[in-house]
Write a protein that holds these residues in place. Structure first.
Motif, mmCIF file in Angstrom:
data_model
loop_
_atom_site.group_PDB
_atom_site.id
_atom_site.type_symbol
_atom_site.label_atom_id
_atom_site.label_comp_id
_atom_site.label_asym_id
_atom_site.label_seq_id
_atom_site.Cartn_x
_atom_site.Cartn_y
_atom_site.Cartn_z
ATOM 1 N N ARG A 66 31.125 -12.274 23.036
ATOM 2 C CA ARG A 66 31.229 -13.353 24.158
ATOM 3 C C ARG A 66 32.250 -13.303 25.061
ATOM 4 N N ARG A 67 32.364 -11.583 25.366
ATOM 5 C CA ARG A 67 33.231 -11.348 26.636
ATOM 6 C C ARG A 67 32.275 -10.789 27.714
ATOM 7 N N GLN A 68 32.440 -11.233 28.860
ATOM 8 C CA GLN A 68 31.616 -10.929 29.894
ATOM 9 C C GLN A 68 31.616 -9.554 30.245
ATOM 10 N N LEU A 69 32.462 -8.601 29.847
ATOM 11 C CA LEU A 69 32.376 -7.074 30.184
ATOM 12 C C LEU A 69 31.441 -6.648 28.999
ATOM 13 N N PHE A 70 31.230 -7.258 27.934
ATOM 14 C CA PHE A 70 30.411 -6.428 26.837
ATOM 15 C C PHE A 70 28.928 -7.122 26.811
ATOM 16 N N TYR A 71 28.567 -7.973 27.752
ATOM 17 C CA TYR A 71 27.347 -8.790 27.677
ATOM 18 C C TYR A 71 26.166 -7.638 27.915
ATOM 19 N N LYS A 72 26.078 -7.078 29.201
ATOM 20 C CA LYS A 72 25.165 -6.348 29.751
ATOM 21 C C LYS A 72 24.966 -5.016 28.638
ATOM 22 N N PRO A 73 26.092 -4.315 28.675
ATOM 23 C CA PRO A 73 25.804 -3.054 27.653
ATOM 24 C C PRO A 73 25.336 -3.667 26.099
ATOM 25 N N GLY A 74 25.894 -4.813 25.766
ATOM 26 C CA GLY A 74 25.429 -5.132 24.133
ATOM 27 C C GLY A 74 23.989 -5.642 24.305
ATOM 28 N N LEU A 75 23.573 -6.113 25.413
ATOM 29 C CA LEU A 75 22.041 -6.376 25.557
ATOM 30 C C LEU A 75 21.374 -5.372 25.329
ATOM 31 N N ILE A 76 21.680 -4.378 26.311
ATOM 32 C CA ILE A 76 20.821 -3.075 26.221
ATOM 33 C C ILE A 76 20.874 -2.471 25.105
ATOM 34 N N VAL A 77 22.139 -2.388 24.346
ATOM 35 C CA VAL A 77 22.223 -1.590 23.174
ATOM 36 C C VAL A 77 21.179 -2.238 21.908
ATOM 37 N N THR A 78 21.350 -3.861 21.947
ATOM 38 C CA THR A 78 20.594 -4.633 21.102
ATOM 39 C C THR A 78 19.361 -4.103 21.075
ATOM 40 N N VAL A 79 18.572 -4.352 22.323
ATOM 41 C CA VAL A 79 17.228 -4.015 22.690
ATOM 42 C C VAL A 79 16.805 -2.614 22.496
ATOM 43 N N CYS A 80 17.568 -1.861 22.855
ATOM 44 C CA CYS A 80 16.980 -0.371 22.472
ATOM 45 C C CYS A 80 17.122 -0.175 20.822
ATOM 46 N N GLY A 81 18.152 -0.644 20.394
ATOM 47 C CA GLY A 81 18.320 -0.268 18.731
ATOM 48 C C GLY A 81 17.067 -1.017 18.111
ATOM 49 N N PHE A 82 16.662 -2.464 18.603
ATOM 50 C CA PHE A 82 15.493 -3.004 17.960
ATOM 51 C C PHE A 82 14.229 -2.083 18.292
ATOM 52 N N LEU A 83 14.033 -1.524 19.656
ATOM 53 C CA LEU A 83 12.851 -0.742 19.913
ATOM 54 C C LEU A 83 12.659 0.541 19.022
ATOM 55 N N LEU A 84 13.888 0.985 18.878
ATOM 56 C CA LEU A 84 14.172 2.491 18.038
ATOM 57 C C LEU A 84 13.564 1.841 16.657
#
Length: 126
Positions: A66-84
């Motif tokens: 829940r840190r603003q710094l990790f929100y966008k990269p965390g969202l990208i990594v989560t979606v890409c991991g799910f798609l992989l």
């Protein structure tokens, strides 16, 4: 007198150059790494499942901080991991769309990094 580099005194708009350069490098190499992982995940299924699962879990953990710094990269990594994860076991039509979106995302990251590099080059010239 401080130990500031002299280019900071010459042009005040160049104060954020190190941060912008890091973003450019992260976008380009992140896109290349994602493309390599997507291709390797389709060829070697256990590698694709392992990398996809690791990316999905680490992205969720980044979002849970829940840190603003990790929100966008965390969202990208989560979606890409799910798609992989979806593209590896061949779920029929879903696997085709998932692998297409992973490759499109990887190419988009590289293109976005190159656009930011060009913008950075024009900022340095000012």
């Amino acid at each position: 007198m401080s130990n500031e580099p002299e280019w900071r005194n010459a042009n005040p708009s160049t104060e954020n150059l190190p941060g912008k350069g890091k973003v450019v490098i992260q976008l380009i190499f992140g896109g290349i790494a994602l493309l390599v992982l997507a291709i390797a995940g389709r060829v070697i299924r256990p590698l694709g499942l392992g990398v996809g699962g690791f990316a999905f879990v680490s992205g969720i953990l980044m979002l849970l901080r829940r840190r603003q710094l990790f929100y966008k990269p965390g969202l990208i990594v989560t979606v890409c991991g799910f798609l992989l994860l979806l593209s590896t076991p061949r779920f029929g039509v879903v696997a085709g769309f998932a692998s297409f979106f992973v490759v499109a995302t990887a190419l988009g990251l590289v293109v976005f990094g190159l656009i930011n590099a060009i913008k950075l080059a024009f900022d340095v010239q000012k």
